[in-house]
Design a protein around this motif. Structure first.
Motif, PDB file in Angstrom:
ATOM      1  N   ALA A   1       0.866  -1.102  -0.067  1.00 18.94           N
ATOM      2  CA  ALA A   1      -0.104   0.026   0.017  1.00 18.94           C
ATOM      3  C   ALA A   1       1.040   1.063  -0.156  1.00 18.94           C
ATOM      4  O   ALA A   1       0.416   2.326  -0.583  1.00 18.94           O
ATOM      5  CB  ALA A   1      -0.913  -0.137   1.432  1.00 18.94           C
ATOM      6  N   GLY A   2       2.036   1.173   0.573  1.00 16.23           N
ATOM      7  CA  GLY A   2       2.873   2.334   0.711  1.00 16.23           C
ATOM      8  C   GLY A   2       4.056   1.985   1.723  1.00 16.23           C
ATOM      9  O   GLY A   2       4.221   0.944   2.372  1.00 16.23           O
ATOM     10  N   PRO A   3       5.074   2.981   1.609  1.00 19.52           N
ATOM     11  CA  PRO A   3       6.190   2.308   2.598  1.00 19.52           C
ATOM     12  C   PRO A   3       6.135   2.459   3.839  1.00 19.52           C
ATOM     13  O   PRO A   3       5.469   3.175   4.583  1.00 19.52           O
ATOM     14  CB  PRO A   3       7.302   3.601   2.375  1.00 19.52           C
ATOM     15  N   GLY A   4       6.094   1.009   4.621  1.00 19.45           N
ATOM     16  CA  GLY A   4       5.771   0.839   6.070  1.00 19.45           C
ATOM     17  C   GLY A   4       4.295   0.763   6.384  1.00 19.45           C
ATOM     18  O   GLY A   4       4.014   0.836   7.438  1.00 19.45           O
ATOM     19  N   GLY A  51      -8.174  14.408  13.905  1.00 21.01           N
ATOM     20  CA  GLY A  51      -7.502  13.642  14.783  1.00 21.01           C
ATOM     21  C   GLY A  51      -8.313  12.816  15.437  1.00 21.01           C
ATOM     22  O   GLY A  51      -8.031  12.180  16.673  1.00 21.01           O
ATOM     23  N   ALA A  52      -9.344  12.154  14.957  1.00 23.19           N
ATOM     24  CA  ALA A  52     -10.095  11.108  15.332  1.00 23.19           C
ATOM     25  C   ALA A  52      -9.302   9.788  15.341  1.00 23.19           C
ATOM     26  O   ALA A  52      -8.131   9.699  14.203  1.00 23.19           O
ATOM     27  CB  ALA A  52     -11.311  10.911  14.610  1.00 23.19           C
ATOM     28  N   VAL A  53      -9.388   8.899  16.143  1.00 25.52           N
ATOM     29  CA  VAL A  53      -8.606   7.787  16.141  1.00 25.52           C
ATOM     30  C   VAL A  53      -9.084   6.630  15.401  1.00 25.52           C
ATOM     31  O   VAL A  53     -10.293   6.201  15.868  1.00 25.52           O
ATOM     32  CB  VAL A  53      -8.205   7.291  17.703  1.00 25.52           C
ATOM     33  N   LEU A  54      -8.528   6.169  14.432  1.00 26.83           N
ATOM     34  CA  LEU A  54      -8.848   5.049  13.698  1.00 26.83           C
ATOM     35  C   LEU A  54      -8.362   3.690  14.183  1.00 26.83           C
ATOM     36  O   LEU A  54      -7.291   3.638  14.521  1.00 26.83           O
ATOM     37  CB  LEU A  54      -8.151   5.047  12.188  1.00 26.83           C
ATOM     38  N   GLN A  55      -9.389   2.781  14.416  1.00 23.95           N
ATOM     39  CA  GLN A  55      -8.901   1.357  14.794  1.00 23.95           C
ATOM     40  C   GLN A  55      -8.962   0.401  13.815  1.00 23.95           C
ATOM     41  O   GLN A  55      -7.841  -0.463  14.022  1.00 23.95           O
ATOM     42  CB  GLN A  55     -10.016   0.913  15.921  1.00 23.95           C
ATOM     43  N   SER A  56      -9.937   0.299  13.184  1.00 20.61           N
ATOM     44  CA  SER A  56      -9.719  -0.721  11.840  1.00 20.61           C
ATOM     45  C   SER A  56     -10.455  -0.029  10.578  1.00 20.61           C
ATOM     46  O   SER A  56     -11.427   0.698  10.605  1.00 20.61           O
ATOM     47  CB  SER A  56     -10.648  -1.860  12.416  1.00 20.61           C
ATOM     48  N   LEU A  57      -9.604  -0.420   9.476  1.00 19.93           N
ATOM     49  CA  LEU A  57     -10.209   0.093   8.261  1.00 19.93           C
ATOM     50  C   LEU A  57     -10.464  -0.912   7.490  1.00 19.93           C
ATOM     51  O   LEU A  57      -9.387  -1.939   7.047  1.00 19.93           O
ATOM     52  CB  LEU A  57      -9.257   1.258   7.685  1.00 19.93           C
ATOM     53  N   PHE A  58     -11.649  -0.968   6.869  1.00 23.38           N
ATOM     54  CA  PHE A  58     -11.727  -2.260   5.677  1.00 23.38           C
ATOM     55  C   PHE A  58     -11.968  -1.640   4.547  1.00 23.38           C
ATOM     56  O   PHE A  58     -12.660  -0.625   4.291  1.00 23.38           O
ATOM     57  CB  PHE A  58     -13.106  -2.876   6.235  1.00 23.38           C
ATOM     58  N   PHE A  59     -11.340  -2.092   3.449  1.00 23.74           N
ATOM     59  CA  PHE A  59     -11.086  -1.399   2.232  1.00 23.74           C
ATOM     60  C   PHE A  59     -11.331  -2.445   1.052  1.00 23.74           C
ATOM     61  O   PHE A  59     -10.552  -3.714   1.280  1.00 23.74           O
ATOM     62  CB  PHE A  59      -9.940  -0.580   1.914  1.00 23.74           C
ATOM     63  N   SER A  60     -11.694  -2.205  -0.052  1.00 29.78           N
ATOM     64  CA  SER A  60     -11.825  -3.224  -1.271  1.00 29.78           C
ATOM     65  C   SER A  60     -10.479  -3.019  -2.283  1.00 29.78           C
ATOM     66  O   SER A  60     -10.199  -4.210  -2.873  1.00 29.78           O
ATOM     67  CB  SER A  60     -12.959  -2.880  -1.937  1.00 29.78           C
ATOM     68  N   THR A  61     -10.025  -2.098  -2.294  1.00 25.92           N
ATOM     69  CA  THR A  61      -8.677  -1.741  -3.430  1.00 25.92           C
ATOM     70  C   THR A  61      -7.708  -1.138  -2.397  1.00 25.92           C
ATOM     71  O   THR A  61      -7.855  -0.092  -1.717  1.00 25.92           O
ATOM     72  CB  THR A  61      -8.945  -1.058  -4.500  1.00 25.92           C
ATOM     73  N   VAL A  62      -6.431  -1.249  -2.701  1.00 24.15           N
ATOM     74  CA  VAL A  62      -5.066  -0.603  -2.248  1.00 24.15           C
ATOM     75  C   VAL A  62      -5.156   1.005  -2.634  1.00 24.15           C
ATOM     76  O   VAL A  62      -4.597   1.649  -1.688  1.00 24.15           O
ATOM     77  CB  VAL A  62      -4.123  -1.149  -2.666  1.00 24.15           C
ATOM     78  N   GLY A  63      -5.695   1.329  -3.626  1.00 28.83           N
ATOM     79  CA  GLY A  63      -5.841   2.513  -3.983  1.00 28.83           C
ATOM     80  C   GLY A  63      -6.568   3.674  -2.996  1.00 28.83           C
ATOM     81  O   GLY A  63      -6.360   4.671  -2.991  1.00 28.83           O
ATOM     82  N   HIS A  64      -7.756   3.032  -2.374  1.00 23.24           N
ATOM     83  CA  HIS A  64      -8.370   3.617  -1.304  1.00 23.24           C
ATOM     84  C   HIS A  64      -7.569   4.174  -0.389  1.00 23.24           C
ATOM     85  O   HIS A  64      -7.413   5.341   0.151  1.00 23.24           O
ATOM     86  CB  HIS A  64      -9.308   2.940  -0.798  1.00 23.24           C
ATOM     87  N   LEU A  65      -6.431   3.382   0.007  1.00 24.25           N
ATOM     88  CA  LEU A  65      -5.233   3.855   1.096  1.00 24.25           C
ATOM     89  C   LEU A  65      -4.581   4.990   0.575  1.00 24.25           C
ATOM     90  O   LEU A  65      -4.164   5.742   1.449  1.00 24.25           O
ATOM     91  CB  LEU A  65      -4.517   2.532   1.540  1.00 24.25           C
TER      92      LEU A  65
END
Length: 342
Positions: A1-4, A51-65
């Motif tokens: 998805a990206g570096p690191g 600044g909202a804290v993300l716990q889990s992210l469900f995505f269908s394509t890497v492009g979304h990230l």
């Protein structure tokens, strides 16, 4: 998805996405676990930037990230799932393939956009018995657009983190402080010192005989012509709908002077109360307004037309408040530039 940036692929039968629906549809679950669900690129990006804290992210394509701030994703659990799975759980008609579970945001810890802060006015909004999700979301969007300093929601309002409210709010939740679930005793402590509280009401100032009921109307507009400057003489009387629901008898309704919304009412700072369409303004709202020297703000409509939708009424009154405050600011600037010599 990206570096690191690492993510995992959900295995067939993974039940974690099902938890999204439970959080989204159950206020009790949201409150108990301190979680909310946000869907779609715009809303998730706004939340992360605030600044909202993300716990889990469900995505269908890497492009979304790649469209989201990478640094904000590193501490979250990223899970790639099939679009069909997101579609089956999604609350949207046309899902974007992106759903996030966040810790329930705390308005005191949010970093609101600089443009919003610089445009903020000494104008606050109090929502009283706004129970329709679409209306509340639209009202929050109008409050953000008008430059309100803060929005207070009383306990009679729908949960602002309900999916339909979030959808109608179009990111307003992350543009200005929203303080929810307040009882009326704690409302004054959330208002600035010296505030004047006005109520947007649908009662016709000229129809004296009809002003006794406090639970009728959409928190919005007058429905018949009358003298806009005539004081509303409300006789102490129980609100009919409250008699049915709570067995209340003899609710004393304070007398408030009424005027048209376009006449000057913006003594700073000022707060506006908008009532819901079914239950209208509560006696507590009227008492608070009376205690601060506030007024009823009437939006005149053609005789025979029902009172305005509460979201429409809120938009009209808030943007008129903005116009008055900006005009006053311009006049003060003029006086400073060209002081009167006498």
């Amino acid at each position: 998805a990206g570096p690191g940036l690492w993510y995992e692929k959900a295995a067939p039968g993974d039940r974690r996405l099902g938890k999204v629906v439970t959080i989204a549809k159950s206020k009790k679950f949201r409150d108990h676990h301190g979680k909310v669900v946000l869907e779609g690129h715009r809303l998730i990006k706004d939340a992360l930037e605030a600044g909202a804290v993300l716990q889990s992210l469900f995505f269908s394509t890497v492009g979304h990230l790649k469209e989201l701030p990478e640094a904000k994703l590193k501490r979250a659990n990223l899970v790639k799932v099939k679009f069909e799975d997101i579609k089956s759980w999604s609350d949207l008609v046309t899902p974007q393939g992106l759903i996030g579970i966040f810790s329930k945001p705390d308005h005191a810890k949010m970093s609101y956009p600089a443009a919003q802060l610089t445009s903020s006015l000494p104008l606050l909004l109090i929502c009283d018995n706004i129970r329709d999700p679409g209306n509340l979301g639209t009202i929050l969007r109008s409050a953000a657009g008008a430059g309100c300093e803060k929005v207070l929601l009383t306990k009679g309002c729908v949960d602002p983190w309900e999916p339909k409210v979030l959808r109608a709010g179009m990111g307003a939740h992350f543009r200005l402080p929203i303080v929810a679930n307040l009882d009326w005793e704690s409302v004054p402590s959330n208002l600035p010192a010296g505030v004047q509280v006005c109520v947007a009401d649908n009662k016709d100032p000229g129809a004296q005989a009809e002003t006794a009921s406090v639970s009728r109307g959409a928190g919005g507009a007058a429905s018949a012509p009358g003298n806009p400057k005539a004081p509303v003489k409300s006789k102490p009387k129980a609100a009919p709908e409250r008699e049915d629901e709570e067995g209340a008898v003899g609710v004393c309704v304070p007398e408030l002077a009424a005027q048209c919304y376009y006449e000057n009412w913006t003594q700073t700072p000022v707060a506006v109360v908008i009532g819901g369409e079914t239950h209208g303004l509560s006696p507590d709202a009227l008492h608070l307004a009376a205690s601060t020297g506030g007024k009823r703000l009437v939006i005149p409509v053609v005789s025979g037309v029902d009172s305005l939708n509460s979201a429409i009424a809120a938009g009209i009154v808030l943007f008129e408040g903005k116009r008055q405050l900006l005009r006053r600011h311009e006049q003060e600037d003029e006086r400073q530039k060209f002081p009167v010599v006498g």
